[in-house]
Design an enzyme around this catalytic site. Structure first.
Site, mmCIF file in Angstrom:
data_model
loop_
_atom_site.group_PDB
_atom_site.id
_atom_site.type_symbol
_atom_site.label_atom_id
_atom_site.label_comp_id
_atom_site.label_asym_id
_atom_site.label_seq_id
_atom_site.Cartn_x
_atom_site.Cartn_y
_atom_site.Cartn_z
ATOM 1 N N TYR A 58 44.199 65.241 44.376
ATOM 2 C CA TYR A 58 43.054 64.360 44.582
ATOM 3 C C TYR A 58 41.749 65.089 44.238
ATOM 4 C CZ TYR A 58 46.470 62.045 47.690
ATOM 5 O OH TYR A 58 47.577 61.463 48.230
ATOM 6 N N HIS A 126 54.493 66.972 47.127
ATOM 7 C CA HIS A 126 53.836 65.732 46.743
ATOM 8 C C HIS A 126 54.662 64.932 45.731
ATOM 9 C CE1 HIS A 126 49.600 63.859 45.798
ATOM 10 N NE2 HIS A 126 50.517 62.965 46.136
#
Length: 372
Positions: A58, A126
């Site tokens: 992110y 992730h």
């Protein structure tokens, strides 16, 4: 929460609401910046929202969060043991993954530096469905080493595919002799898709997991009146046109009767999480926040669901939830609204996004290029 101490079970300290760090990224925000991040954290911490979930993916979320948390106004008021920091490893870009031992360790050390912290409360692998399972096991092994080194307290996996998450959780418990602490699944305990409750929670509990994070209760911004978020990277949302049209009909219907789709969706997700939570198995809701106004709105919505107290530390301390008469009336009204929303969604109810999709090769961890 000194990392050198033996940690208590994560289920005992995980609050019901977590601030999602994706809102400070180029994916969902057109101008993520330090001023915005600091203001959001100041307001969130003031109101008791002191758990943060982010990822190196992110970008530049970790950098902005680290700058905000190390700002004198934050550092002098809140000690490190007064908030939780969660981040992720393995996903680098939309089409680049690296689960190797060397990269996982490098990524964690970089996150520690970016976030200006001596330890991380949680680190996830992730989007595990995008890589071979054996590589996920290798990454989990490295994270466990870093737990022993005192750099990480709890470890877990994140992703969309519930079946893949359950399989990896079971394998990890067998191979490492201990369960994963936490699993994060996105957009599947929502007003549009409730598969996490039906297909995931029992499987995760059987694998020894004690905390499940339901992220994206608004399905990455789909379940709101003004359409999906478009950041600097353009429209990346996986929702097909038919689903977007159906959600627009839902939003218009709710607007006509004076209701907000986003607020209804968040209340619904948090009630579902509360219904399945117990002292030894907790469901936390991760909500994306990009402004002070959204902090206030989300905390007000959460407070309607969880309890009537206005004590600023209620989310951090997670005091026992209780409902007043007004809350019970609101819940019954919401159930009628949800029933109508589900009728409008029709065939799109419980629709799942393809992840990773037919255009992705898990073995090579690369997009499949169609031949001419």
């Amino acid at each position: 929460m000194n990392a050198s101490q033996r940690p208590v079970p994560l289920s005992q300290i995980m609050p019901p609401l977590v601030l999602g760090g994706a809102g400070f990224s180029h994916q969902v925000h057109q101008n993520p910046n330090a001023t915005q991040t600091l203001k959001v954290l100041q307001r969130a911490f003031q109101l008791g929202l002191r758990a943060i979930d982010t990822s190196a993916y992110y970008h530049p979320s970790e950098i902005l969060l680290g700058e905000a948390l190390s700002h004198p106004d934050m550092r002098n008021r809140y000690s490190r043991d007064q908030y939780l920091l969660m981040t992720k490893v393995g996903r680098i870009t939309a089409t680049e993954f690296d689960y190797s031992s060397a990269w996982v360790r490098k990524s964690v050390l970089r996150s520690l530096e970016r976030l200006h912290t001596p330890y991380l409360d949680v680190v996830f692998c992730h989007d595990v469905e995008f890589v071979p399972e054996a590589e996920v096991m290798e990454a989990i092994g490295v994270l466990l080493e870093m737990v022993h080194e005192g750099l990480i307290k709890y470890i877990g996996i994140s992703g969309y595919r519930i079946d893949v998450l359950a399989q990896i959780a079971q394998r990890a418990r067998t191979e490492f002799g201990r369960p994963l602490d936490i699993i994060q699944n996105w957009a599947q305990m929502t007003l549009q898709n409730d598969r996490l409750a039906r297909e995931g929670l029992n499987a995760f509990r059987e694998a020894g997991v004690t905390v499940v994070c339901n992220s994206s209760p608004l399905a990455i911004g789909l379940l709101r009146a003004n359409g999906v978020p478009v950041g600097d990277l353009g429209d990346f949302h996986p929702a097909p046109l038919g689903l977007r049209v159906a959600v627009k009909k839902v939003a218009d219907y709710l607007d006509q009767i004076g209701e907000s789709l986003a607020e209804l969706a968040l209340r619904h997700a948090m009630r579902r999480a509360q219904a399945f939570s117990s002292p030894d198995f907790r469901i936390a809701t991760i909500t994306g926040i990009t402004s002070v106004a959204e902090v206030d709105e989300n905390l007000r919505t959460a407070q309607e669901v969880l309890q009537v107290s206005s004590e600023p530390r209620w989310l951090w301390n997670d005091e026992a939830a209780r409902l007043g008469d007004g809350d019970i009336i609101r819940e019954k009204k919401d159930q009628l609204l949800c029933d109508q929303v589900h009728r409008i969604l029709g065939e799109w109810l419980d629709y799942c996004f393809p992840s990773p999709g037919d255009d992705w090769d898990v073995t090579t961890k690369k997009p499949i290029v169609a031949s001419l």
